[in-house]
Design a protein around this motif. Structure first.
Motif, PDB file in Angstrom:
ATOM      1  N   ASP A 107      -3.277  -1.535   7.893  1.00 51.03           N
ATOM      2  CA  ASP A 107      -2.901  -1.431   9.310  1.00 51.03           C
ATOM      3  C   ASP A 107      -1.446  -1.805   9.569  1.00 51.03           C
ATOM      4  N   VAL A 108      -0.717  -2.227   8.553  1.00 54.23           N
ATOM      5  CA  VAL A 108       0.661  -2.660   8.764  1.00 54.23           C
ATOM      6  C   VAL A 108       1.638  -1.787   7.985  1.00 54.23           C
ATOM      7  N   HIS A 109       1.529  -1.796   6.676  1.00 57.69           N
ATOM      8  CA  HIS A 109       2.479  -1.072   5.837  1.00 57.69           C
ATOM      9  C   HIS A 109       1.806   0.130   5.180  1.00 57.69           C
ATOM     10  N   PRO A 110       2.569   1.203   4.984  1.00 57.76           N
ATOM     11  CA  PRO A 110       1.963   2.400   4.395  1.00 57.76           C
ATOM     12  C   PRO A 110       1.661   2.230   2.906  1.00 57.76           C
ATOM     13  N   SER A 111       0.650   2.957   2.468  1.00 59.85           N
ATOM     14  CA  SER A 111       0.329   3.057   1.046  1.00 59.85           C
ATOM     15  C   SER A 111       1.316   4.033   0.401  1.00 59.85           C
ATOM     16  N   LYS A 112       1.153   4.260  -0.895  1.00 61.02           N
ATOM     17  CA  LYS A 112       1.992   5.263  -1.568  1.00 61.02           C
ATOM     18  C   LYS A 112       1.796   6.619  -0.902  1.00 61.02           C
ATOM     19  N   MET A 117       3.704   6.573   2.332  1.00 62.86           N
ATOM     20  CA  MET A 117       5.146   6.728   2.108  1.00 62.86           C
ATOM     21  C   MET A 117       5.493   8.177   1.779  1.00 62.86           C
ATOM     22  N   MET A 118       4.635   8.825   1.010  1.00 69.39           N
ATOM     23  CA  MET A 118       4.867  10.241   0.688  1.00 69.39           C
ATOM     24  C   MET A 118       4.762  11.113   1.935  1.00 69.39           C
ATOM     25  N   LYS A 119       3.822  10.782   2.836  1.00 71.57           N
ATOM     26  CA  LYS A 119       3.682  11.547   4.076  1.00 71.57           C
ATOM     27  C   LYS A 119       4.925  11.351   4.946  1.00 71.57           C
ATOM     28  N   ILE A 120       5.426  10.130   5.017  1.00 74.90           N
ATOM     29  CA  ILE A 120       6.661   9.868   5.762  1.00 74.90           C
ATOM     30  C   ILE A 120       7.808  10.674   5.152  1.00 74.90           C
TER      31      ILE A 120
END
Length: 186
Positions: free
Chosen positions: A150-155, A158-161
């Motif tokens: 709920d806070v930081h993105p997973s790998k 991060m790839m979606k970003i």
């Protein structure tokens, strides 16, 4: 290809903190180089009470042009005014840069998203800037594949970003920099 010159990140600080709207937005360069592209990804730590409607921005007092062409800024009283000041300062400090505003990946509530989204869009419209909507591109904190904590993105998050930002770079026609924009891989 492109190079990341500066990643000026600072967690846990709200927009109306002077460190953000005064200092941080003016230090996006290394030595004599200036950025070609600035992604503005601010506002994630702001709470609902700090957000006020775009129409309530005190434009005549928060950003005043002086006779010599410089600007004087008043102390903002909300996320909205601090965000507008930060964007204005970046545009004046880095006039050749393509500035792209990124919608907040807020504290996970759709209520926060619904409050900040129209404000960031309106500020982008006022200054003629591209605005990237992560939720509209399939990225949200409610999706546990992208945000398991709920806070930081997973790998995968991060790839979606990276995918969304790569699309944004292509959309704003960065061919003027004489290279092909590609989405990074991890």
């Amino acid at each position: 290809g492109m190079s990341l010159c500066v990643n000026y990140s600072q967690g846990g600080v709200a927009m109306n903190n002077p460190v953000i709207y005064n200092d941080r937005v003016l230090n996006l360069h290394i030595d004599t180089s200036s950025p070609d592209v600035i992604f503005v990804f601010l506002g994630h730590n702001d709470k609902l009470e700090q957000v006020k409607p775009f129409e309530d921005i005190r434009w005549s007092t928060i950003i005043q042009e002086n006779a010599d062409g410089t600007y004087t800024y008043s102390t903002p009283d909300s996320f909205t005014e601090a965000y507008a000041i930060a964007v204005h300062k970046m545009l004046n400090k880095y006039p050749a840069a393509e500035v792209v505003l990124l919608q907040c990946l807020t504290d996970g509530t759709i209520e926060q998203y619904n409050l900040t989204t129209p404000i960031i869009q309106a500020i982008g419209d006022k200054f003629g800037l591209t605005v990237v909507d992560f939720y509209g591109n399939g990225l949200s904190r409610e999706n546990k594949t992208y945000f398991p904590s709920d806070v930081h993105p997973s790998k995968a998050g991060m790839m979606k970003i990276a995918e969304i930002l790569g699309q944004a770079l292509e959309t704003i026609h960065l061919h003027r920099f004489n290279h092909v924009v590609t989405t990074p891989t991890c």
